[in-house]
Design a protein around this motif. Sequence first.
Motif, PDB file in Angstrom:
ATOM      1  N   SER A 186       5.210 -40.997  68.684  1.00  0.00           N
ATOM      2  CA  SER A 186       4.511 -39.931  67.985  1.00  0.00           C
ATOM      3  C   SER A 186       5.128 -38.586  68.341  1.00  0.00           C
ATOM      4  O   SER A 186       5.214 -38.228  69.516  1.00  0.00           O
ATOM      5  CB  SER A 186       3.031 -39.923  68.361  1.00  0.00           C
ATOM      6  N   LYS A 187       5.539 -37.844  67.320  1.00  0.00           N
ATOM      7  CA  LYS A 187       6.105 -36.503  67.563  1.00  0.00           C
ATOM      8  C   LYS A 187       5.040 -35.508  68.026  1.00  0.00           C
ATOM      9  O   LYS A 187       5.296 -34.740  68.956  1.00  0.00           O
ATOM     10  CB  LYS A 187       6.819 -36.016  66.305  1.00  0.00           C
ATOM     11  N   PRO A 188       3.869 -35.467  67.415  1.00  0.00           N
ATOM     12  CA  PRO A 188       2.809 -34.627  67.996  1.00  0.00           C
ATOM     13  C   PRO A 188       2.309 -35.231  69.295  1.00  0.00           C
ATOM     14  O   PRO A 188       2.430 -36.441  69.507  1.00  0.00           O
ATOM     15  CB  PRO A 188       1.713 -34.638  66.920  1.00  0.00           C
ATOM     16  N   ASP A 189       1.767 -34.411  70.171  1.00  0.00           N
ATOM     17  CA  ASP A 189       1.255 -34.884  71.455  1.00  0.00           C
ATOM     18  C   ASP A 189       0.031 -34.041  71.816  1.00  0.00           C
ATOM     19  O   ASP A 189       0.150 -32.898  72.252  1.00  0.00           O
ATOM     20  CB  ASP A 189       2.330 -34.770  72.532  1.00  0.00           C
ATOM     21  N   TRP A 190      -1.154 -34.624  71.619  1.00  0.00           N
ATOM     22  CA  TRP A 190      -2.399 -33.884  71.799  1.00  0.00           C
ATOM     23  C   TRP A 190      -2.824 -33.747  73.258  1.00  0.00           C
ATOM     24  O   TRP A 190      -3.867 -33.167  73.550  1.00  0.00           O
ATOM     25  CB  TRP A 190      -3.519 -34.554  70.997  1.00  0.00           C
ATOM     26  N   ASP A 194       1.700 -27.663  75.666  1.00  0.00           N
ATOM     27  CA  ASP A 194       2.591 -26.925  74.776  1.00  0.00           C
ATOM     28  C   ASP A 194       2.384 -27.305  73.314  1.00  0.00           C
ATOM     29  O   ASP A 194       3.070 -26.764  72.432  1.00  0.00           O
ATOM     30  CB  ASP A 194       4.049 -27.174  75.178  1.00  0.00           C
ATOM     31  N   PHE A 195       1.454 -28.229  73.075  1.00  0.00           N
ATOM     32  CA  PHE A 195       1.085 -28.563  71.698  1.00  0.00           C
ATOM     33  C   PHE A 195      -0.358 -28.141  71.431  1.00  0.00           C
ATOM     34  O   PHE A 195      -0.632 -27.368  70.516  1.00  0.00           O
ATOM     35  CB  PHE A 195       1.258 -30.062  71.441  1.00  0.00           C
ATOM     36  N   TRP A 196      -1.286 -28.632  72.255  1.00  0.00           N
ATOM     37  CA  TRP A 196      -2.664 -28.152  72.240  1.00  0.00           C
ATOM     38  C   TRP A 196      -2.889 -27.373  73.540  1.00  0.00           C
ATOM     39  O   TRP A 196      -3.165 -27.953  74.589  1.00  0.00           O
ATOM     40  CB  TRP A 196      -3.647 -29.321  72.130  1.00  0.00           C
TER      41      TRP A 196
END
Length: 476
Positions: A186-190, A194-196
């Motif tokens: 998964s490219k997003p990382d919750w 640095d993402f959320w």
Amino acid sequence: MANKLKLALIACCFSTVTLSHAQGDIMLPENVKTPYDSYVGPKDKPAKENLAKWRDYKFGVLIHMGLYSQLGVIESWGLAPEDWVTRNGYEDYESYASDYRGARFSFNPTHLDSEKWAKMFKSAGFKYLVFTSKHHDGFCMYDSKFTDFKITNPNLPYAKNSKPDVLKDVMDASRKEGLAVGIYFSKPDWNSQDFWWKYYPPKDRNPNYNIKDHPERWQSFVKYTQNQLDELTSNYGKVDILWLDGGWIRPASNAKGRQNLDINMKHIVDNARKKQPELIVVDRTVSGEYEDFLTPERRVLEKPIPVPWESCITLGGAWGWVPNDKYKSGTQVIQLLTGIVAKGGNLLLGVGPDGKGEFEPKIKQTLAEVGKWLDVNGDAIYATKPILPYSEGNLYYTSKGEKTVFGIYLPTATEKEIPSQIVIKNSLKGKLNVMLLANKQKLNYKNVNGGISVTIPNSLRAELAKQAGVVIKVSA
């Protein structure tokens, strides 16, 4: 908590329609047209050759396994603060998120037997396997050096297992059984700050801050993602497929007005192919040079297209394990596979083990049924090409070379007997060899306009109607 933490199946995400060729209760994904005018494909010879092999595999398995397996929920989507998500039993988001992430302290799949899994997959007729290294929640099923949110964390129970790196364990066992292997990432990382960023609450599946205002934070996330993909393509042996999910993470040029969520795919792929020159990459739903094959989800293309494609479809209602899921039968999977292969595609079938690392008996039963059929009919599926007219009613076509055509008749649930005459369109010349593929029994035929009419002996028609698919091989 496991009984409390449930996500609803959302009808809009799982819409299906009944197709005429299938048995009465068979639900197949919607037919849709998928654009391919922006397809590029790999440029280097090793990757091109591997893609050609992949196209011949036809049948693969996608395993979703993570904290959601422990909880029995619809993957990690409960963490996404979006209107379509429901969190049954919860009155506030924070309680859900806390319980979800807290599942890592009880997640201990000690019944996982990778060798047993691999033998089951091979027996089912799968030719390749894709395993989730990390879903959107950021929890790693492998020993990443760039996060503690991983199954190998020494403070978590499974770290005490003799093979705590689940990704490595499963891939090694699968390779030993002759399966090609791929890594879902998964490219997003919750879970990443640095993402959320904890300074703000999450708003949706995207970064919760404006990356134009905080470019250094976004670049930190980009580096984190690149580092994780580098270790996955460096430390886990030969990787045939890199299967990237989270297609909303894309450059502005491909983002339809959204933020420029560019992670520099060129750097990622160039770096990976220095070590894995045969690697095929699917940055799924992000059209362009890093989508080596198209991956319609829960859908089957309406018509064949001239580029590589794969339908990724669940065996049950969810990608991972959820309690009381309703699974497709062996007949449903066989008929689904046949329809996809007749149009030149692959089927990637999604299954998931429970929190103990076990697959439900119904999953095993279905896979065994599919494998039994492929044992005797696989020649009409593997390494085949689509051929006109692709399908007519209940009859589907595949071909091999210039001298072999397969007609695959899919009986319906209400058929007591298959037809006494089946017309198979073909342009083969001369005297033909016509037989039932499963038992090599020769069949009589007569020439008709555009092909041949094959006679099915009356003594076999009732028995053949019980089969998921009846394959007639026609060769010159």
